[in-house]
Design a protein around this motif. Structure first.
Motif, PDB file in Angstrom:
ATOM      1  N   THR A   3      51.739  61.088  63.017  1.00 46.50           N
ATOM      2  CA  THR A   3      51.951  62.378  63.680  1.00 46.50           C
ATOM      3  C   THR A   3      53.398  62.480  64.106  1.00 46.50           C
ATOM      4  O   THR A   3      53.917  61.598  64.792  1.00 46.50           O
ATOM      5  N   TYR A   5      56.789  65.214  65.389  1.00 53.12           N
ATOM      6  CA  TYR A   5      57.137  66.459  66.065  1.00 53.12           C
ATOM      7  C   TYR A   5      58.571  66.841  65.711  1.00 53.12           C
ATOM      8  O   TYR A   5      59.440  65.980  65.537  1.00 53.12           O
ATOM      9  N   ASN A  21      58.569  60.679  65.874  1.00 57.98           N
ATOM     10  CA  ASN A  21      57.159  60.304  65.738  1.00 57.98           C
ATOM     11  C   ASN A  21      56.537  59.987  67.100  1.00 57.98           C
ATOM     12  O   ASN A  21      57.202  60.066  68.140  1.00 57.98           O
ATOM     13  N   GLN A  22      55.266  59.604  67.090  1.00 59.45           N
ATOM     14  CA  GLN A  22      54.541  59.359  68.330  1.00 59.45           C
ATOM     15  C   GLN A  22      55.055  58.149  69.098  1.00 59.45           C
ATOM     16  O   GLN A  22      54.769  58.001  70.286  1.00 59.45           O
ATOM     17  N   PHE A 285      53.038  65.185  74.841  1.00 61.53           N
ATOM     18  CA  PHE A 285      52.617  63.848  75.259  1.00 61.53           C
ATOM     19  C   PHE A 285      51.942  63.862  76.629  1.00 61.53           C
ATOM     20  O   PHE A 285      51.620  62.804  77.169  1.00 61.53           O
TER      21      PHE A 285
END
Length: 286
Positions: A3, A5, A21-22, A285
């Protein structure tokens, strides 16, 4: 599949962007000029980069950090003179309609502060104020686990303090780093060069820098009295001057407050230019 962003940071002269990324790793990054927003350069650039990022990565959401005041619907409700023809731009709606992704838009100083909180070494239960010194001056306040933005999204617009209706001057127009640059033009010297000469003991530039720091500190003292934050982060490129700059601010803030009354600590940012990019995607987040 990972995932990721897409984060944007829109300033007066350039648009920075990154895919993150995450795990908060930056996978790719870039920079484009705003061209003073001629022919709607900003929104067109955001659309183009969003399309390219979606073609190359799995994007779960888009975060936008931007100069100007941002409304609850992700549009620009007020833009100063640094970006022309920008006020009223519905950034969130345009990007959502194009990508069908969730989009968060926030003021760039809010984003810088959130970036410092989520990726710096600050505690989430601390009250932290951020003042950004650059082409303009902006503020942001984090308290009780949230940003404080006011009823109309205008809280912490510290650049407009001391507005004079006769000549339309403000704290920002008189004491931003852009204003300091104008003062130094007669010496054909940049702000970093002036700081270096002051650090080396040049009396003329020591006085110019000291006067500028003192005037900024008077407004920081006002923030201390009104909000009593544990920390004030002073950001912008000038924060790279380190302890020489921060210590002058701290000593002058103390001078403008009764002895022993306030205990706010003045600090430089930790993340510097990455803060807005991390902050822009921080809502994903939460």
């Amino acid at each position: 599949m990972s995932t990721n962003y897409l984060a944007f940071d829109i300033g007066g002269t350039s648009i920075k962007y990154a895919v993150i990324n995450q795990q908060w790793q930056i996978l790719t990054r870039g920079k484009c000029p705003t061209n003073h927003n001629h022919h709607q350069t900003i929104i067109k650039t955001l659309q183009q980069v969003s399309q390219e990022a979606s073609n190359n990565f799995s994007i779960a959401g888009i975060g936008v950090s931007t100069a100007g005041r941002v409304g609850k619907d992700g549009d620009i409700i007020y833009a100063g003179p640094t970006i022309s023809d920008y006020q009223g731009t519905p950034i969130r709606q345009i990007l959502h309609d194009q990508t069908k992704l969730p989009v968060h838009v926030m003021n760039d100083v809010d984003a810088a502060l959130m970036g410092e909180i989520v990726r710096g070494n600050y505690q989430h239960n601390q009250s932290i104020y951020c003042v950004a010194l650059g082409t303009g001056i902006g503020g942001a306040f984090y308290v009780n686990g949230h940003l404080l933005n006011g009823s109309h999204g205008l809280a912490n617009s510290v650049g407009y303090l001391n507005y004079n209706p006769r000549n339309q001057t403000t704290f920002e127009s008189e004491f931003s780093t852009l204003a300091l640059e104008q003062e130094l033009k007669e010496f054909s010297i940049t702000v970093p060069q002036a700081f270096e000469k002051a650090r080396q003991g040049n009396l003329q530039f020591k006085q110019i820098i000291a006067n500028w720091c003192e005037k900024i500190s008077k407004h920081l003292a006002t923030i201390c009295l009104l909000l009593d934050p544990a920390i004030i982060i002073v950001g912008g490129a000038v924060s790279q001057q380190g302890d020489f700059f921060i210590q002058q601010l701290q000593s002058n803030v103390n001078k403008y407050l009764p002895a022993g009354l306030a205990h706010t600590k003045i600090q430089a940012p930790i993340l510097k230019e990455q803060a807005q990019l991390f902050g822009a995607i921080s809502p994903f987040f939460e």
